[in-house]
Scaffold this active site. Structure first.
Site, PDB file in Angstrom:
ATOM      1  N   HIS A   1      -7.259   0.714  -6.782  1.00 63.06           N
ATOM      2  CA  HIS A   1      -7.411  -0.259  -5.478  1.00 63.06           C
ATOM      3  C   HIS A   1      -8.208  -1.289  -6.086  1.00 63.06           C
ATOM      4  CE1 HIS A   1      -7.760  -1.170  -1.426  1.00 63.06           C
ATOM      5  NE2 HIS A   1      -8.504  -0.405  -0.909  1.00 63.06           N
TER       6      HIS A   1
ATOM      7  N   ARG B   1     -13.482  -8.134   1.348  1.00 60.71           N
ATOM      8  CA  ARG B   1     -12.259  -8.089   0.983  1.00 60.71           C
ATOM      9  C   ARG B   1     -11.542  -9.402   1.190  1.00 60.71           C
ATOM     10  NH1 ARG B   1      -9.924  -2.916   1.150  1.00 60.71           N
ATOM     11  NH2 ARG B   1      -8.107  -4.005   0.468  1.00 60.71           N
TER      12      ARG B   1
ATOM     13  N   GLN C   1     -10.122  -3.674  -3.492  1.00 57.86           N
ATOM     14  CA  GLN C   1     -11.388  -3.181  -3.151  1.00 57.86           C
ATOM     15  C   GLN C   1     -12.258  -3.444  -4.327  1.00 57.86           C
ATOM     16  OE1 GLN C   1     -12.157  -1.876  -0.090  1.00 57.86           O
ATOM     17  NE2 GLN C   1     -14.216  -2.124  -0.743  1.00 57.86           N
TER      18      GLN C   1
ATOM     19  N   ASP D   1     -16.736   7.825  -2.079  1.00 55.44           N
ATOM     20  CA  ASP D   1     -15.517   7.413  -1.237  1.00 55.44           C
ATOM     21  C   ASP D   1     -15.361   8.827  -0.737  1.00 55.44           C
ATOM     22  OD1 ASP D   1     -13.055   6.614  -0.333  1.00 55.44           O
ATOM     23  OD2 ASP D   1     -12.245   6.663  -2.210  1.00 55.44           O
TER      24      ASP D   1
ATOM     25  N   CYS E   1     -16.233   2.019  -0.098  1.00 56.68           N
ATOM     26  CA  CYS E   1     -15.147   1.212   0.291  1.00 56.68           C
ATOM     27  C   CYS E   1     -14.739   1.229   1.860  1.00 56.68           C
ATOM     28  CB  CYS E   1     -13.860   1.701  -0.584  1.00 56.68           C
ATOM     29  SG  CYS E   1     -13.377   3.065  -0.392  1.00 56.68           S
TER      30      CYS E   1
ATOM     31  N   ARG F   1       0.789  -1.092   0.159  1.00 54.46           N
ATOM     32  CA  ARG F   1       0.105   0.078  -0.009  1.00 54.46           C
ATOM     33  C   ARG F   1       0.926   1.349  -0.065  1.00 54.46           C
ATOM     34  NH1 ARG F   1      -5.115   1.458   3.323  1.00 54.46           N
ATOM     35  NH2 ARG F   1      -6.097  -0.051   1.610  1.00 54.46           N
TER      36      ARG F   1
END
Ligand code: CP
Ligand code: NVA
Length: 311
Positions: A134, A297, A137, A229, A269, A107
């Site tokens: 991402h 996830r 996700q 988001d 998310c 990440r």
């Protein structure tokens, strides 16, 4: 059964429609087996290094628990605790870790860091979020959407808010999966132009459509899913105030969701900021599936790891 062994998972752009659907189906099966108390352990004795240059709740816990459930182990490597924080190069880190572990998750900020890591590592690399995308996700999100509606093709997802990493992965995923996606962003906060171009090319192949607008109501119209988001992603905290002004008409709230289908589902998310990008009533209301996404996830990443890290 598709053979994905040894592949990196850095962007959905690198995977075909067939491969993405295969991962979704694998994830659903792994979820079923986990709940039945008969989880398979295809990664017995294997290790995953997890490099974190940003905070995380879901990604860290789901990868760590996922590796454990698959029979392996995971190492949490915060950038402050490994030599990257003191200037060791990504290339040297990748080559070193490759001598110890069977996969590396990262990440980070710049997407080029993920690419550099993948280039230098001799084991599969997984993107656990970069400034550009991402993909883990988005895979979990489309798995969740599929579970809820029984199909994805032809359904419409509206993404309202910042044209960020999430918007990018959702656009590419929708394009590949035969969905229609409408993205509403304020002027100046639209998605990356290369991502728009590449997603549109994929959309052509799969009968999907990608609509870009600055009108949240137009995007939300007749949507099966409404996604949002945060307005200021990790690394953009200093722009919080400026962004709150720019995004004030982009909140997903009771008046906006009226434009969607009556059985629409709300997606995020997480982490979320109630009162900013989403109202409390929407995220905590009956249409919200945010914790199903969070749960998935785990299952989606187990499917990815099992596919690319197995013997
Ligand atoms: N959605 C997500 O990636 O959450 P974390 O930042 O908590 O990992
Ligand atoms: N766009 C957000 C997603 C967090 C999971 C960020 O990059 O901070």
């Amino acid at each position: 059964q598709l053979d994905l062994k040894g592949r990196d998972f850095v962007a959905l752009a690198d995977y075909t429609q067939e491969e993405i659907y295969a991962l979704i189906h694998d994830a659903i099966e792994l979820k079923r087996l986990q709940k039945a108390g008969t989880p398979p352990q295809p990664l017995k004795g294997k290790s995953l290094a997890m490099i974190f240059e940003k905070s995380s709740t879901r990604t860290r816990v789901s990868f760590e628990v996922g590796m454990f459930q698959l029979g392996g182990t995971a190492l949490f490597l915060s950038k402050n605790d490994i030599q990257i924080g003191r200037g060791e190069t990504i290339s040297d880190t990748a080559q070193t870790l490759s001598r110890y572990v069977d996969g590396i998750m990262i990440r980070t900020f710049a997407h080029s860091t993920v690419i550099d890591l993948a280039r230098s590592a001799t084991v599969p690399v997984i993107n656990g979020l970069s400034d550009l995308n991402h993909p883990c996700q988005a895979l979990a999100d489309y798995m969740t959407a599929y579970e809820k509606k029984g199909k994805l093709e032809g359904l419409k997802i509206a993404y309202i808010g910042d044209g960020n990493n999430m918007a990018h992965s959702l656009m590419m995923g929708a394009a590949k999966l035969g969905m229609h996606i409408a993205v509403a962003t304020p002027e100046g906060y639209g998605p990356d132009s290369d991502v728009i171009k590449q997603s549109k090319e994929q959309a052509e192949l799969y009968g999907s459509t990608i609509t870009l607008t600055s009108d949240p109501q137009e995007a939300a119209a007749d949507a099966d899913f409404i996604y949002t988001d945060v307005w200021a992603s990790m690394g953009f905290e200093s722009e919080q105030e400026k962004r709150e002004k720019a995004f004030k008409n982009f909140q997903v709230n009771e008046s906006l969701v009226k434009y969607a289908k009556s059985d629409y589902l709300f997606m995020h998310c997480l982490p979320a900021h109630r009162g900013e990008e989403v109202s409390e009533g929407v995220i905590d209301g009956p249409h919200s599936i945010v914790f199903d996404e969070a749960e998935n996830r785990l299952h989606a990443q187990k499917a990815i790891m099992a596919a690319i890290m197995r013997d």
